[in-house]
Design an enzyme around this catalytic site. Structure first.
Site, short mmCIF file in Angstrom:
data_model
loop_
_atom_site.label_atom_id
_atom_site.label_comp_id
_atom_site.label_asym_id
_atom_site.label_seq_id
_atom_site.Cartn_x
_atom_site.Cartn_y
_atom_site.Cartn_z
N ASP A 263 50.83 37.33 34.54
CA ASP A 263 50.86 38.78 34.73
C ASP A 263 51.58 39.47 33.58
O ASP A 263 52.29 38.82 32.80
CB ASP A 263 51.58 39.07 36.07
CG ASP A 263 51.03 40.29 36.77
OD1 ASP A 263 50.46 41.16 36.10
OD2 ASP A 263 51.18 40.37 38.01
N ASP B 288 44.38 45.69 41.27
CA ASP B 288 45.28 45.54 42.41
C ASP B 288 44.69 46.18 43.65
O ASP B 288 45.15 45.96 44.76
CB ASP B 288 46.64 46.18 42.12
CG ASP B 288 47.58 45.21 41.41
OD1 ASP B 288 47.20 44.03 41.27
OD2 ASP B 288 48.67 45.63 41.00
C1 GLA Z 1 51.03 42.95 39.68
C2 GLA Z 1 49.76 42.19 39.98
C3 GLA Z 1 49.70 41.86 41.45
C4 GLA Z 1 50.91 41.05 41.83
C5 GLA Z 1 52.17 41.80 41.45
C6 GLA Z 1 53.39 40.94 41.65
O1 GLA Z 1 50.99 44.22 40.24
O2 GLA Z 1 48.64 42.91 39.58
O3 GLA Z 1 48.53 41.15 41.76
O4 GLA Z 1 50.86 39.80 41.20
O5 GLA Z 1 52.16 42.23 40.11
O6 GLA Z 1 54.55 41.60 41.34
#
Ligand code: GLA
Length: 739
Positions: free
Chosen positions: A470, A540
């Site tokens: 990420d 997300d």
């Molecule tokens: C980001 C990612 C999510 C998740 C969060 C965790 O927003 O896109 O899928 O992994 O971080 O903090």
């Protein structure tokens, strides 16, 4: 073999219409030709990009008198009203650059089977050399172009613009398709007619370059973009960092619009020391005379065969813990989730954020990034314990990391505040949680730290099969504590060079591990990153209805095998919309299927439905993940439905999806005509994920490919079922098997 292709990349000496002896360079794939004029000592010009040229066409195709179509326009040697692809400041302050062809074009074949043609340009008075490169992928009809810009003198030369490529687009009824969005609303489609002026598509995030805009565009040359007809050029800049794509729709007598693509040069003047070279990221080009669908299929094929990590392999069906437990990781929850996903037929469990931190345990999102040690309060038996549990359930184990980032509440920041990106003498700018900062990847020590995060995990726990990588913050304040004062403008480029070095090291040592590119959702969906990554987190936002739109946009350039698409709960955590489980499953099954919820909160009926859907997906996975995509009905047409299908390359099997986006009852929709089938074969129809009490009228019947493509099938919406909300957002999935 196609007669045009036999001429591929031939260097053809021909007589130009002016009567001047000129060197013509033909860069060709079976379905496209790029013809260059490369006279020694003169300008390199693009004569043609588009349909394949035959032998008779190569002498003077479309030669349009005084039209300037420099292949790589340089500031100073272009007409004043034209934009330029490269500009620089010479050691004596001269701001003009002249680029003339020098020597004969060169050609080489690389180990991967692609062929590279290089034309070398030089300034006659100053020590600047530019190699303009074209790589052809004949199997997929893709041409990539990029440049190597060198200072061949001794004193520094500063580049103020350094695009990868320039392409003239003949004026006419030209439409541009581009992609825009934001966090949780990525990759929306924008179709517009080119109007006078300059359109600039830009990203200056520093890290997450595809939340807002995308470095991919389509030009439809004959009116609005169509899936199956019309001449279309697709272009994708393969870069992980800031970029700018510009379309200058000239208002003068010029016959062409100008398209430029490259690294964004804003606040990024790049000084080349004597002997130094800057290589620009490639721009991949596809030309199709049969609409956008063919452009997409070629990009998908090329990506799977040559760019995406493990592009020809099938991806496991996974459960990700994020929406199920967020940061509340604990052993019991993880074990329960692993057990549940295994019992539904899943193949991999991914533990998301929240598992790490000792001095600053990651109980909230404002701490812990940088310290990749297990939080033993949450996980007393550590990662070994989790891997044991995965083994017991006969599934694979994956883990989330965000190694380019740090919280100010971390051991790493306490000990090394000099590793973050931050301007001198300015207040600290932070992102998520008010404490997140970006590590300075231009610094080799930081590169080592980031490599070591992965190296330690994979050495200690070789059974980790999957990493979700990420990156949740932009570069908020320009400033490298590593780069010297006169190289601060290099930060964007050096960050991404550093990132590439780390990823190369990781892939050299761990070629098999699956890695997902995530950046606050779909912030890293580009062909620059995918050579190291197996897939991307599309957004997300897991709301199935919104996903129909976002995944449609994503599908123009990226294949389903890489597009992570998860079933989550309702009301959706982002939109609070309630969508039927069947609709959620059907949408997720158009991409790389996964789940993102706490299965223990599902009832038996829901679990049973998902177990069957997973079993079904396993059956159709090769067609979805490796087949050819046909987009049939766009959700952006606002006609209440959306439809697409995947067809196996041998056309023996297909999966057809139909989504009703309109909430009204008793509405009738036109039949959707299918595409990509063999007209002369008979296909047997079976509904997948069916929930009606009685089967559809077409169940088990056979139809010719011709009938299905000419007429389509009637898609009833669901009535009289015990499931709630079924007329709203209903959906159908059909499996077609050639008899
Ligand atoms: C980001 C990612 C999510 C998740 C969060 C965790 O927003 O896109 O899928 O992994 O971080 O903090």
């Amino acid at each position: 073999m196609n007669k045009h292709y036999r001429l591929a990349i031939g260097l053809i000496a021909a007589m130009a219409c002016s009567g001047v002896h000129a060197e013509r360079v033909h860069v060709a794939t079976p379905s496209s030709s790029l013809l260059l004029d490369a006279p020694e000592g003169g300008n390199l010009r693009i004569m043609h990009y588009g349909s394949p040229l035959g032998a008779g066409d190569l002498e003077s195709p479309g030669a349009a008198g005084n039209d300037i179509r420099l292949a790589y326009p340089a500031y100073g040697d272009n007409r004043p009203e034209l934009d330029y692809a490269i500009s620089c400041v010479m050691p004596d302050g001269n701001m003009t650059l002249y680029l003339n062809v020098t020597g004969a074009p060169e050609k080489r074949t690389d180990a991967d089977g692609s062929e590279v043609t290089t034309v070398t340009l030089r300034d006659p008075e100053y020590p600047v050399e530019v190699k303009v490169n074209y790589r052809t992928w004949p199997g997929e009809d893709v041409i990539e172009t990029w440049t190597d810009i060198s200072n061949i003198g001794k004193k520094p030369i500063t580049l103020t613009r350094y695009d990868s490529a320039y392409l003239p687009i003949r004026r006419g009824d030209v439409w541009l398709t581009s992609f825009y969005g934001s966090w949780s609303n990525e990759t929306r489609v924008n179709n517009e007619e080119l109007k006078p002026g300059i359109k600039s598509i830009k990203n200056a995030d520093g890290v997450r370059n595809t939340h807002t805009a995308h470095p991919e565009v389509l030009f439809s040359l004959d009116g609005p973009l169509d899936e199956q007809t019309g001449r279309v050029i697709g272009a994708a800049l393969e870069y992980t960092g800031n970029y700018e794509l510009r379309v200058n729709t000239h208002t003068d007598e010029s016959a062409y619009h100008s398209f430029y693509a490259g690294i964004c040069p804003d606040q990024a003047a790049y000084t080349l020391a004597g002997g130094e070279t800057l290589t620009t990221p490639p721009l991949a080009l596809v030309y199709s005379d049969s609409g956008a669908g063919e452009v997409s299929r070629r990009f998908h094929r090329w990506g799977r065969n040559h760019r995406l990590a493990h592009g020809n392999d099938l991806r496991p069906i996974l459960l990700n813990s994020w929406e199920g437990v967020y940061l509340n990781i604990n052993e019991e929850a993880m074990a329960g989730m692993m057990n549940d996903i295994a019992s539904m037929g899943g193949e991999l469990f991914v533990m998301d954020d929240g598992w790490f931190g000792d001095r600053y345990p990651r109980v909230t999102d404002d701490r812990g990034l940088g310290d990749w040690t297990v939080d033993t309060n949450k996980l007393p038996h550590g990662i070994d314990g989790l891997i044991d549990e995965a083994r017991k359930n006969d599934i694979k184990f994956g883990i989330w990391i965000e190694p380019e980032m740090v919280n100010t509440r971390s051991r790493l920041f306490d000990e090394h505040p000099e590793y973050v990106i931050q301007a001198k003498n300015r207040r600290q700018e932070t992102g998520r949680g008010g404490t997140q900062m970006v590590l300075d990847m231009s610094n080799p020590k930081v590169q080592d730290i980031v490599f070591t995060v992965v190296d330690t995990l994979l050495t200690k726990y070789p059974e980790i099969a999957y990493i979700k990588w990420d990156a949740n913050a932009p570069v908020m304040q320009h400033g490298s504590q590593y780069l010297p004062a006169d190289k601060q403008g290099h930060l964007n480029i050096e960050y991404h060079k550093g990132f590439a070095k780390v990823m190369d090291r990781i892939r050299a040592k761990y070629p098999d591990v699956l890695i997902q590119a995530c950046a606050s959702g779909g912030g890293r969906v580009n062909w620059g990153i995918l050579p190291w990554f197996d897939e991307f987190w599309t957004s997300d936002d897991t709301d199935a209805q919104q996903r129909v739109f976002m995944q449609w946009g994503t599908s123009y350039f990226f294949p389903a095998v890489a597009m992570a698409s998860h079933i989550s709960v309702v009301p959706n955590h982002g939109t609070h919309r309630v969508t039927p489980l069947k609709f959620r499953a059907d949408v997720a099954m158009t991409g790389r299927l996964g789940m993102e919820l706490q299965p223990k909160d599902m009832n038996d009926e829901e679990k049973d439905f998902c177990r069957k859907a997973i079993e079904t997906y396993k059956q159709i996975r090769p067609v979805v993940q490796q087949g050819d995509l046909y987009r049939l009905r766009s959700p952006y047409d606002n006609k209440g439905i959306s439809s697409l299908m995947y067809v196996s390359p041998d056309k023996k099997e297909a999966v057809f999806y139909w989504f009703k986006l309109d909430g009204d009852m008793m509405t009738r929709f036109p039949r959707v005509r299918m595409a990509g089938l063999d007209p002369d074969r008979l296909y047997k129809v079976t509904e997948l994920n069916a929930i009606d009490r009685s089967p559809m009228g077409v169940e088990g019947k056979t139809f010719s490919g011709r009938y299905l493509m000419d007429n389509g099938l009637e898609m009833p919406t669901h009535y009289n079922v015990e499931w709630k909300n079924q007329t709203d957002l209903s959906s159908r999935v059909l499996h077609l098997e050639a008899q």
